[in-house]
Enzyme design. Sequence first.
Site, PDB file in Angstrom:
ATOM      1  N   GLN A 282     -40.084 -22.895  71.093  1.00  0.00           N
ATOM      2  CA  GLN A 282     -39.581 -21.665  70.480  1.00  0.00           C
ATOM      3  C   GLN A 282     -38.077 -21.697  70.221  1.00  0.00           C
ATOM      4  O   GLN A 282     -37.610 -21.179  69.221  1.00  0.00           O
ATOM      5  CB  GLN A 282     -39.923 -20.477  71.374  1.00  0.00           C
ATOM      6  CG  GLN A 282     -39.632 -19.123  70.757  1.00  0.00           C
ATOM      7  CD  GLN A 282     -40.364 -18.020  71.488  1.00  0.00           C
ATOM      8  OE1 GLN A 282     -41.548 -17.809  71.285  1.00  0.00           O
ATOM      9  NE2 GLN A 282     -39.671 -17.328  72.354  1.00  0.00           N
TER      10      GLN A 282
ATOM     11  N   GLU B  60     -33.510 -14.982  65.707  1.00  0.00           N
ATOM     12  CA  GLU B  60     -32.313 -14.963  66.549  1.00  0.00           C
ATOM     13  C   GLU B  60     -31.128 -15.690  65.924  1.00  0.00           C
ATOM     14  O   GLU B  60     -30.160 -16.028  66.600  1.00  0.00           O
ATOM     15  CB  GLU B  60     -32.650 -15.534  67.929  1.00  0.00           C
ATOM     16  CG  GLU B  60     -33.701 -14.671  68.620  1.00  0.00           C
ATOM     17  CD  GLU B  60     -34.124 -15.187  69.978  1.00  0.00           C
ATOM     18  OE1 GLU B  60     -33.596 -16.228  70.413  1.00  0.00           O
ATOM     19  OE2 GLU B  60     -34.974 -14.542  70.602  1.00  0.00           O
TER      20      GLU B  60
ATOM     21  N   ASP C  57     -36.265 -23.348  75.236  1.00  0.00           N
ATOM     22  CA  ASP C  57     -37.232 -22.342  75.675  1.00  0.00           C
ATOM     23  C   ASP C  57     -38.541 -22.713  75.005  1.00  0.00           C
ATOM     24  O   ASP C  57     -38.697 -22.569  73.793  1.00  0.00           O
ATOM     25  CB  ASP C  57     -36.794 -20.934  75.261  1.00  0.00           C
ATOM     26  CG  ASP C  57     -37.864 -19.882  75.560  1.00  0.00           C
ATOM     27  OD1 ASP C  57     -38.861 -20.210  76.234  1.00  0.00           O
ATOM     28  OD2 ASP C  57     -37.705 -18.732  75.117  1.00  0.00           O
TER      29      ASP C  57
ATOM     30  N   GLU D 105     -36.921 -23.558  79.792  1.00  0.00           N
ATOM     31  CA  GLU D 105     -37.482 -22.242  80.105  1.00  0.00           C
ATOM     32  C   GLU D 105     -38.969 -22.209  79.746  1.00  0.00           C
ATOM     33  O   GLU D 105     -39.370 -22.751  78.719  1.00  0.00           O
ATOM     34  CB  GLU D 105     -36.711 -21.194  79.294  1.00  0.00           C
ATOM     35  CG  GLU D 105     -37.156 -19.766  79.491  1.00  0.00           C
ATOM     36  CD  GLU D 105     -36.413 -18.838  78.537  1.00  0.00           C
ATOM     37  OE1 GLU D 105     -37.012 -17.841  78.116  1.00  0.00           O
ATOM     38  OE2 GLU D 105     -35.245 -19.125  78.207  1.00  0.00           O
TER      39      GLU D 105
ATOM     40  N   ASP E 240     -39.378 -17.134  82.729  1.00  0.00           N
ATOM     41  CA  ASP E 240     -39.248 -15.924  81.908  1.00  0.00           C
ATOM     42  C   ASP E 240     -40.578 -15.172  81.949  1.00  0.00           C
ATOM     43  O   ASP E 240     -40.745 -14.226  82.700  1.00  0.00           O
ATOM     44  CB  ASP E 240     -38.851 -16.306  80.481  1.00  0.00           C
ATOM     45  CG  ASP E 240     -38.866 -15.121  79.528  1.00  0.00           C
ATOM     46  OD1 ASP E 240     -38.862 -13.969  80.001  1.00  0.00           O
ATOM     47  OD2 ASP E 240     -38.889 -15.321  78.296  1.00  0.00           O
TER      48      ASP E 240
ATOM     49  N   LYS F   6     -34.224 -10.144  81.705  1.00  0.00           N
ATOM     50  CA  LYS F   6     -34.365  -9.306  80.516  1.00  0.00           C
ATOM     51  C   LYS F   6     -34.565  -7.867  80.976  1.00  0.00           C
ATOM     52  O   LYS F   6     -35.589  -7.552  81.587  1.00  0.00           O
ATOM     53  CB  LYS F   6     -35.572  -9.755  79.681  1.00  0.00           C
ATOM     54  CG  LYS F   6     -35.393 -11.087  78.979  1.00  0.00           C
ATOM     55  CD  LYS F   6     -36.676 -11.484  78.270  1.00  0.00           C
ATOM     56  CE  LYS F   6     -36.473 -12.726  77.408  1.00  0.00           C
ATOM     57  NZ  LYS F   6     -37.766 -13.220  76.868  1.00  0.00           N
TER      58      LYS F   6
ATOM     59  N   ARG G 143     -33.373  -9.979  73.550  1.00  0.00           N
ATOM     60  CA  ARG G 143     -34.724 -10.151  73.015  1.00  0.00           C
ATOM     61  C   ARG G 143     -34.592 -10.490  71.531  1.00  0.00           C
ATOM     62  O   ARG G 143     -33.535 -10.333  70.932  1.00  0.00           O
ATOM     63  CB  ARG G 143     -35.564  -8.871  73.174  1.00  0.00           C
ATOM     64  CG  ARG G 143     -35.768  -8.377  74.595  1.00  0.00           C
ATOM     65  CD  ARG G 143     -36.309  -9.423  75.551  1.00  0.00           C
ATOM     66  NE  ARG G 143     -37.614  -9.969  75.244  1.00  0.00           N
ATOM     67  CZ  ARG G 143     -38.755  -9.609  75.849  1.00  0.00           C
ATOM     68  NH1 ARG G 143     -38.741  -8.673  76.790  1.00  0.00           N
ATOM     69  NH2 ARG G 143     -39.900 -10.194  75.566  1.00  0.00           N
ATOM     70  N   SER G 144     -35.695 -10.933  70.935  1.00  0.00           N
ATOM     71  CA  SER G 144     -35.616 -11.317  69.522  1.00  0.00           C
ATOM     72  C   SER G 144     -35.408 -10.099  68.620  1.00  0.00           C
ATOM     73  O   SER G 144     -34.804 -10.199  67.558  1.00  0.00           O
ATOM     74  CB  SER G 144     -36.862 -12.100  69.103  1.00  0.00           C
ATOM     75  OG  SER G 144     -38.022 -11.406  69.484  1.00  0.00           O
TER      76      SER G 144
ATOM     77  N   LYS H 107     -28.076 -15.797  77.236  1.00  0.00           N
ATOM     78  CA  LYS H 107     -28.830 -16.236  76.071  1.00  0.00           C
ATOM     79  C   LYS H 107     -28.865 -15.061  75.103  1.00  0.00           C
ATOM     80  O   LYS H 107     -29.514 -14.061  75.372  1.00  0.00           O
ATOM     81  CB  LYS H 107     -30.243 -16.634  76.512  1.00  0.00           C
ATOM     82  CG  LYS H 107     -31.066 -17.227  75.401  1.00  0.00           C
ATOM     83  CD  LYS H 107     -32.330 -17.865  75.939  1.00  0.00           C
ATOM     84  CE  LYS H 107     -33.477 -16.900  75.946  1.00  0.00           C
ATOM     85  NZ  LYS H 107     -34.782 -17.577  75.861  1.00  0.00           N
TER      86      LYS H 107
END
EC number: 4.2.1.11
Length: 425
Positions: free
Chosen positions: A162, A204, A241, A282, A309, A334, A363-364, A385
């Site tokens: 990802q 992102e 990730d 991740e 995560d 998060k 977050r995205s 991140k």
Amino acid sequence: MASIEAVGAREILDSRGNPTVEVEVLLDDNSFARAAVPSGASTGAFEAVELRDGGDRYLGKGVAKAVEGVIQTIAPAIEGLAADDQRLVDQTMLELDGTPNKGKLGANAILGVSLAVARAAADSAELPLYRYVGGPNAHLLPVPMMNILNGGSHADSNVDVQEFMIAPIGAPTFREALRSGAEVYHALKSVLKKKGLATGLGDEGGFAPNLDSNRAALDLIAEAVSAAGLTLGKDIALAMDVAASEFYKDGSYAFEGGTKTAEQMTAYYADLVASYPIVSIEDPLDEEDWAGWKALTDELGSKIQIVGDDLFVTNVERLQRGITGGQANALLVKVNQIGSLTETLDSVELAHRNGYRCMMSHRSGETEDTTIADLAVATNCGQIKTGAPARSERVAKYNQLLRIEDELGDAARYSGASAFPRYAG
């Protein structure tokens, strides 16, 4: 300390054009703050519930119910409470909700209020948020883990992993780290263009070309680092990730055109770590593959950071299970996975107490809210991140960290290579 006088909320849009919750809090000394809530694309099965309306409006993604919950249920219950008693405010909301996963009021409603109250209390105390939450020892600027090449759920491409990230470990300051990262990002665009590859962006801000393999992505980044006049492994390290839960089905991983077992995935990662200066991986395995995580941590945990995560979802109970069982050695933080500031800070404290590193994360689906930049410094995470050095909802966090570094002056310290097991000695 001032008490909460009024709480309001509205539906706004996030960076993907989907609705999210924004909350405003006014204290009785006229201190005021607002906070907006992010939203994820690849979400862990054990995350707190994000309340969406369903129906036709906004394709079912409206948050009018969550907003209504803030105004009609939460506001009357917390108005009058001391704004600096964050734990009481958050606990009051958790009791109002009464479910284990915030399914009644929604984590998006509860978190919006939680963060806005903290911001208002900081305003009342005439302190920046990082200092209000973190106290006088909050001085560590995080390594920006920049997602410059996207695959998986964050992009429409055939790359399984990802996120491919760069970590500017060799810089002396956050400001210089940000510059290094931005220069590699621009160099990568030139490298992609030269090779006739797409330069469209993922959620992102990272590039999302179609590539033959995940290794090809690492090679492209290595080429970009060199083109930027930097040294891979010295100035810039790599991180990934994988978000493996997204391609896990029926006990195996659909990866690079075939299927792999957890053991084969672990061997694959070990080979990558031997070939590239990777400092962090991740979600390398599925969120319920606890046995696989244990074996992978035993194999690679002394060499690199292995981040949970989807495995931990910023939840103290799942994190404690991992600490006890020896799964992973770092926590991704998060705020909207767990849904309140108090619970987020409890998770970070548990991680630090047990020698787990922490990485603060966006977050995205993001907004211009910069709370996580302050929280990264407040909690001495040493890593953040928050996407590529592009798109204003990502850059807002980086710019806030620049301001914090300036404000701290000589007291500021940049985490750098020491943030990671591979370089920590």
